[in-house]
Motif scaffolding. Sequence first.
Motif, mmCIF file in Angstrom:
data_model
loop_
_atom_site.group_PDB
_atom_site.id
_atom_site.type_symbol
_atom_site.label_atom_id
_atom_site.label_comp_id
_atom_site.label_asym_id
_atom_site.label_seq_id
_atom_site.Cartn_x
_atom_site.Cartn_y
_atom_site.Cartn_z
ATOM 1 N N SER A 143 4.794 5.090 3.736
ATOM 2 C CA SER A 143 6.037 5.764 4.115
ATOM 3 C C SER A 143 5.939 6.159 5.581
ATOM 4 O O SER A 143 4.858 6.508 6.075
ATOM 5 C CB SER A 143 6.282 6.998 3.243
ATOM 6 N N HIS A 177 2.193 7.563 6.307
ATOM 7 C CA HIS A 177 1.514 8.056 5.112
ATOM 8 C C HIS A 177 1.293 6.889 4.155
ATOM 9 O O HIS A 177 2.177 6.050 3.971
ATOM 10 C CB HIS A 177 2.346 9.145 4.429
ATOM 11 N N SER A 178 0.106 6.824 3.552
ATOM 12 C CA SER A 178 -0.229 5.729 2.651
ATOM 13 C C SER A 178 -0.851 6.277 1.375
ATOM 14 O O SER A 178 -1.444 7.368 1.371
ATOM 15 C CB SER A 178 -1.217 4.772 3.325
ATOM 16 N N ALA A 179 -0.716 5.512 0.299
ATOM 17 C CA ALA A 179 -1.360 5.906 -0.959
ATOM 18 C C ALA A 179 -2.867 5.703 -0.906
ATOM 19 O O ALA A 179 -3.603 6.244 -1.732
ATOM 20 C CB ALA A 179 -0.766 5.106 -2.107
ATOM 21 N N HIS A 180 -3.333 4.891 0.065
ATOM 22 C CA HIS A 180 -4.759 4.585 0.186
ATOM 23 C C HIS A 180 -5.280 5.062 1.538
ATOM 24 O O HIS A 180 -4.523 5.205 2.503
ATOM 25 C CB HIS A 180 -5.001 3.085 0.036
ATOM 26 N N ILE A 191 -5.426 9.397 4.711
ATOM 27 C CA ILE A 191 -4.284 8.706 4.122
ATOM 28 C C ILE A 191 -3.037 8.832 4.997
ATOM 29 O O ILE A 191 -1.995 8.268 4.669
ATOM 30 C CB ILE A 191 -3.985 9.222 2.695
ATOM 31 N N GLU A 192 -3.130 9.558 6.098
ATOM 32 C CA GLU A 192 -1.981 9.692 6.985
ATOM 33 C C GLU A 192 -2.430 9.738 8.438
ATOM 34 O O GLU A 192 -3.573 10.062 8.747
ATOM 35 C CB GLU A 192 -1.151 10.931 6.630
ATOM 36 N N ASN A 250 0.808 -1.219 0.000
ATOM 37 C CA ASN A 250 0.000 0.000 0.000
ATOM 38 C C ASN A 250 0.842 1.271 0.000
ATOM 39 O O ASN A 250 0.369 2.327 0.396
ATOM 40 C CB ASN A 250 -0.945 -0.005 1.209
ATOM 41 N N ASP A 251 2.106 1.166 -0.427
ATOM 42 C CA ASP A 251 2.971 2.341 -0.563
ATOM 43 C C ASP A 251 3.027 3.165 0.717
ATOM 44 O O ASP A 251 2.760 4.375 0.727
ATOM 45 C CB ASP A 251 2.494 3.221 -1.735
#
Length: 377
Positions: free
Chosen positions: A308, A319-322, A345-346, A305-306
């Motif tokens: 960071s 932090h996430s892309a979704h 998303i964060e 889920n990308d």
Amino acid sequence: MKRFLSYIVSAIIAVLPIVAQNDETHISIDTGGRPLKSILTDEQKARVTHLTITGTLTEDDFAYLRSSLLSQLEELNLRDADIDTIPAHAFHCELPFDVINEYKKIILPTSLTHLSDFALSVYKGGAHITFELTGKFPTVGEQVYNVTGTAIVPAPDNKYCIMENNGVYSTNKDTLFKANPGGYLIISEETHIIYKSAFELLTCEGITLPETIDSIGDRAFFDARLPIPTGAGYLPMFECKAITPPKLGINVFNNLTYSYIHVPDESLELYKSTEGWKDLNLIKLSTGQIYHDPFQAIDDVQSQNDISISANNKYVHIHSAHEIKDISLFDLTGKQIGMFNVNDIEADIPKTRLCPPYTIATIRWKNGTTETIKLSL
């Protein structure tokens, strides 16, 4: 004159509720349209353990049953009651833990056609409750069952439904109406249809859907749980062996607490392009059971889920892309030490909520997938 008096007495008796009893513990009642609470004597209310009801019940009668009698009843028999709909919240209550290991049975009416929202949502305390189905499987509302899994079994003489491997099926096994809690659930290879809410709110150790499945109803896996180990171990399996992605109803996988769904290798790309399936975390059946080790370093695993992660003196920032629904925190013994609703998303996790040497965080996204990561102080 005597004949006239006899007629009057007979007429009066005909409109009164019929109450049969055996030392006040086994009671049979024909409500005759009267409130249930007014029919039972105080002694019967205090001692009844087996209650059989014919006639009709109002919502007030169901409220009285769940608030005053359900915790002491061993059996509530509504088989011959004139009831086609169990109303919303009919048995929605929480039993005390002093009934631990007690076994209770609620026999549903043969005339039943619909279960309304939250109708069978009994929080069981320490009791074991079974709902016995005497007629056809009814239509269902939303969140009819409870959060640990409501058990429904066909009566021995049920002509419309059968029980196999913790599942309630149509007699030809074409339709799975309800999956019951417990163990690994392997659905019959004769089954084509998963009924609405069949796995809703259910906790189980794994699921296998056969090649024959071609239709899955609304909310079928809504908020179902396949527990992910907080320590190292293998993830439970959720397999769908259908070569062609089954047609999905509404909100089929919403809030499903699990990460992966295994599909046939040759159909993976088809599933990934099919509405309702494409947003799930799909992997090949040949991958087999996945070993899960939440204690490895974050950059040892490719995030799905990308994610960071950064940190300052006070917070760990995720932090996430979704869009993230919530984050649960666990210490290394598996004890839950915190939970944050996010809906963004964060998220910022206060370092004061983390424990040394590191904390296990399970992130659940809005799309129903989950991922487990390690957070260090």
